[in-house]
Write a protein that holds these residues in place. Sequence first.
Motif, PDB file in Angstrom:
ATOM      1  N   ARG A 103       0.845  -1.216   0.000  1.00 36.53           N
ATOM      2  CA  ARG A 103       0.000   0.000   0.000  1.00 36.53           C
ATOM      3  C   ARG A 103       0.866   1.246   0.000  1.00 36.53           C
ATOM      4  NH1 ARG A 103      -2.862  -3.009   4.623  1.00 36.53           N
ATOM      5  NH2 ARG A 103      -0.747  -3.748   4.426  1.00 36.53           N
ATOM      6  N   THR A 104       2.163   1.070   0.073  1.00 32.28           N
ATOM      7  CA  THR A 104       3.058   2.234   0.042  1.00 32.28           C
ATOM      8  C   THR A 104       3.958   2.166  -1.201  1.00 32.28           C
ATOM      9  OG1 THR A 104       4.654   1.071   1.434  1.00 32.28           O
ATOM     10  CG2 THR A 104       3.061   2.499   2.553  1.00 32.28           C
ATOM     11  N   THR A 154       3.867  -6.449   2.887  1.00 36.26           N
ATOM     12  CA  THR A 154       2.689  -7.236   2.480  1.00 36.26           C
ATOM     13  C   THR A 154       3.076  -8.629   1.963  1.00 36.26           C
ATOM     14  OG1 THR A 154       1.385  -5.261   2.008  1.00 36.26           O
ATOM     15  CG2 THR A 154       0.725  -7.249   0.856  1.00 36.26           C
TER      16      THR A 154
END
Length: 227
Positions: free
Chosen positions: A65-66, A73
Amino acid sequence: MPGTGKKEDARIQVTKNGPYMVTGSIPLVKQILVCDKKGNSIGWREGERYPLQETYALCRCGGSRTRPFCDGTHLTNKFDGTETASRRPYLERAGWTEGPDIRLSDAPGFCSHARFCVRGKGIWDLIGQSGSEKAKRTTLEMAANCHSGRLVVWDKKTERPLEPVFEKSIGLVEGPVGGMLGPLWVRGGIPIIAADGFPYEVRNRVTLCRCGRSSNKPFCDGSHMQG
Ligand code: FES
């Protein structure tokens, strides 16, 4: 051996089922594909430059998500990062097409399907006409835009490759519309080390998968285009 942040130690370490560990203060910059009205790939536009960091970890599983950075993840999404790419050098894998003054080497196993080479009747046809300055210029431009390094043009007199000059840097490839995320465009001869320590052939340009779906890991095979 882990790398350091020193410039002379610039390299990309593939980690087992994890991110790319980048060392040596390598610049990171967005590269956006430019298309003409017919949808042909015709060039690159530079986007945002990230603040320079000595070391950083880039997502390889596609789930962070970054992004472009790793957020861990891969530890929870069962990412299988097994490296399956050929380890044979480029020239052992390349076929050749001859033109009057230049020739083209082509190793399809590196392809990431940016489609610069298929404009008109394609680069393989164009090189046959490269006795004309215009056809030669277009041939050189198409090959130089091939970020995967699949296509290389050679001067027949000197037997030297006619390569674009790059600073050592990593391009974050994006499509022209919808923010499609493409591979990491590794430029300027940055060493890439496999998770088992094998040093891949150092090349001026090559593309690494960052969507997690390539069947040719660590290299991109165009699977990111399948949505
Ligand atoms: S970025 Fe994964 S296949 Fe291209």
